[in-house]
Design a protein around this motif. Sequence first.
Motif: not given
Length: 309
Positions: A221-232
């Motif tokens: 998804f191109g995100v990290t554990e800190e930014t995972w909500r960006d994948a939504t």
Amino acid sequence: MTTEQNTGRVALVAGATRGAGRGIATELGTTGATVYVTGRSSARDGGHRSEVDRPETIEETAALVDAAGGHGIPVRVDHTDPDQVRALVERIDADHGRLDVLVNDVWGGDHLLDWDAPVWQHSLADGLRQLHNGVDTHIVTSHFALPLMIRHPGGLVVEMTDGTAESNADFRRGTSLYYDLAKWSVLRLAVAQAYELREYATTVVALTPGWLRSEAMLAGFGVTEETWRDATVDQPHFAISESPRYVGRAVAALATDPDVARWHGQSLSSGQLAREYGFTDVDGSQPDAWRYIAEVEWAGKPADVTGYR
């Protein structure tokens, strides 16, 4: 849970390099356990990567176990090789004379998947490799590890899969025959071993995480554990996802439950056990992914995790 609850107990997390295995090993560390973490990717001797070809290593996982309060022991093992697994169990026996928790989490098949391809179009070699990596490894590991486990009552065997027996009952779009067979086989392994171990005071369960934020999933998804909500933004239902520590806390709860035998032979999920034991994910929530998937995603409803985490 306190760090004394598993002190003196020995665990083997087979397939602990990354993902759920890493989360489980780490959380077992919080209980004070000695945790053997195995996999094919190691930083030693110039570095080795498995066919999955990701950077995570068993040494990194062992360090996380140590930091959590346990004792992590990394051992490079290919669980498709009976000789390597035999040597691993012999080492555990020589070092401790016991094995209290076995987590069969080996998979290594994501890179071999061809979603939605019917069996006659899917690569036969890749499909059979999935079964070899994801099913044979569990059988090989149990074959050698269970004789050591049953020496002492109170052991726990956790067969890690994807989906509960209920959620996997229907074959759905977005999977493949090989993946479905691999995950159903592991569910059946739990049932069969539960029967075979019924007189040995050893509890066996099948356990699934929900939508797991593994390292590979986050990278996809191109995100990290800190930014995972960006994948939504692109995948709204990812809002129900969970960290690997969540299913790790499920295993730690089972491993420290004096009444764990009540789960013997059952198919369980991280969300179900969170409600039972009261633990949360790292963000303080309690995602119940499989109920959400059935009632919201598969029902074709808009993404809304209200009441599900």
